[in-house]
Design an enzyme around this catalytic site. Sequence first.
Site, PDB file in Angstrom:
ATOM      1  N   ASP A  45       0.832  -1.202   0.000  1.00 44.69           N
ATOM      2  CA  ASP A  45       0.000   0.000   0.000  1.00 44.69           C
ATOM      3  C   ASP A  45       0.869   1.257   0.000  1.00 44.69           C
ATOM      4  OD1 ASP A  45      -2.645   0.984  -0.051  1.00 44.69           O
ATOM      5  OD2 ASP A  45      -2.547   1.481   2.080  1.00 44.69           O
ATOM      6  N   HIS A  46       0.400   2.279  -0.665  1.00 44.31           N
ATOM      7  CA  HIS A  46       1.070   3.582  -0.695  1.00 44.31           C
ATOM      8  C   HIS A  46       2.556   3.472  -0.998  1.00 44.31           C
ATOM      9  CE1 HIS A  46      -2.272   6.171   0.356  1.00 44.31           C
ATOM     10  NE2 HIS A  46      -2.658   5.251   1.231  1.00 44.31           N
ATOM     11  N   HIS A 143      -6.893   9.807   5.888  1.00 36.61           N
ATOM     12  CA  HIS A 143      -6.215   8.751   6.625  1.00 36.61           C
ATOM     13  C   HIS A 143      -6.210   9.056   8.120  1.00 36.61           C
ATOM     14  CE1 HIS A 143      -4.313   8.330   2.546  1.00 36.61           C
ATOM     15  NE2 HIS A 143      -4.679   7.091   2.794  1.00 36.61           N
ATOM     16  N   GLY A 144      -6.297   8.005   8.921  1.00 40.21           N
ATOM     17  CA  GLY A 144      -6.279   8.178  10.369  1.00 40.21           C
ATOM     18  C   GLY A 144      -7.678   8.145  10.949  1.00 40.21           C
ATOM     19  N   HIS A 171      -9.652   5.112   0.293  1.00 43.77           N
ATOM     20  CA  HIS A 171      -8.675   5.168   1.383  1.00 43.77           C
ATOM     21  C   HIS A 171      -9.260   5.996   2.521  1.00 43.77           C
ATOM     22  CE1 HIS A 171      -4.845   3.560  -0.444  1.00 43.77           C
ATOM     23  NE2 HIS A 171      -5.688   3.545  -1.471  1.00 43.77           N
ATOM     24  N   GLY A 172      -8.743   5.775   3.731  1.00 45.81           N
ATOM     25  CA  GLY A 172      -9.225   6.543   4.866  1.00 45.81           C
ATOM     26  C   GLY A 172     -10.611   6.138   5.315  1.00 45.81           C
ATOM     27  N   SER A 174     -11.399   4.240   7.850  1.00 42.29           N
ATOM     28  CA  SER A 174     -11.525   4.077   9.294  1.00 42.29           C
ATOM     29  C   SER A 174     -12.290   5.218   9.948  1.00 42.29           C
ATOM     30  CB  SER A 174     -10.130   3.978   9.937  1.00 42.29           C
ATOM     31  OG  SER A 174      -9.480   2.797   9.540  1.00 42.29           O
ATOM     32  N   ASN A 193     -10.112   0.705   2.585  1.00 42.32           N
ATOM     33  CA  ASN A 193      -9.010   0.560   3.523  1.00 42.32           C
ATOM     34  C   ASN A 193      -9.440   0.978   4.924  1.00 42.32           C
ATOM     35  OD1 ASN A 193      -7.742   0.159   1.041  1.00 42.32           O
ATOM     36  ND2 ASN A 193      -5.897   1.257   1.625  1.00 42.32           N
ATOM     37  N   ILE A 194      -9.176   0.123   5.906  1.00 40.94           N
ATOM     38  CA  ILE A 194      -9.625   0.371   7.285  1.00 40.94           C
ATOM     39  C   ILE A 194      -8.511   0.058   8.281  1.00 40.94           C
ATOM     40  CG2 ILE A 194     -12.123   0.159   6.947  1.00 40.94           C
ATOM     41  CD1 ILE A 194     -11.800  -2.837   7.709  1.00 40.94           C
TER      42      ILE A 194
END
Length: 245
Positions: A45-46, A143-144, A171-172, A174, A193-194
């Site tokens: 990832d990334h 993200h975060g 993405h992001g 969570s 993505n979590i």
Amino acid sequence: EKLNMPLILAVAESHLGPNINLKDAALVGRKYAENANVPIVLHLDHGEKPETIKQAIDLGFSSVMIDASMESLEGNIEKTCEIIDYAHPRGVVVEAEIGHVGTGENYTNHDDCDSKYTTVEDAKVFIKETNVDSLAVSIGTAHGMYKGTPKINFERLKAIAGAVDTPLVLHGGSSSGDDNLGRCARSGIAKINIYSDFLGGAMKELKVEKPDNYLDVIAASKAGVQKTLAHYYNVFGTRKFNAID
């Protein structure tokens, strides 16, 4: 395996270091993937440095992400094509990102973050020029972990999903909220993505179990991650693995 679900097992380039290096991640990931009775994708990832991404491909990762989202569209296309030219002949799929999914803690006010929304036209041009396998889009997440719930631009998601056939990635995810993520999964997002929620799930279990030794800390953390994964399979409406597929 217990739930008969497929899994994307990812490690980000930024997380490589003293705790795990790329070679060890590949060895461990491949061991479990090759012995599982459900499909397991081993994903970088990334990825930012071409040499790291190419090394991941050579080590047996089945999927890689090139993140050149902070570049101009032309620069992003150029860097993505370099990775695709290396990956595709080796049977590895490539994810890229346009727009930019930022980072931070307080995204209650989206104007305060460094995210940049993906446009429909940029998505169409990017896919045409690169033939990328999946595309991460920026529609309001970051993200975060959040303070508050992010405001996702579902109209933009609908427009992008209606304009391209390439699978879209969020993405992001969570702490974005189950309603938001479930709606994303039904509205054109194929991969969510979590990562931070897995960390949060582990910490939640630790607070409940209050282990007093290292081995029990590992066991409780693992249980927390498993509960988080089972929860999100349900939220996303992930389809069970069918060998006929």
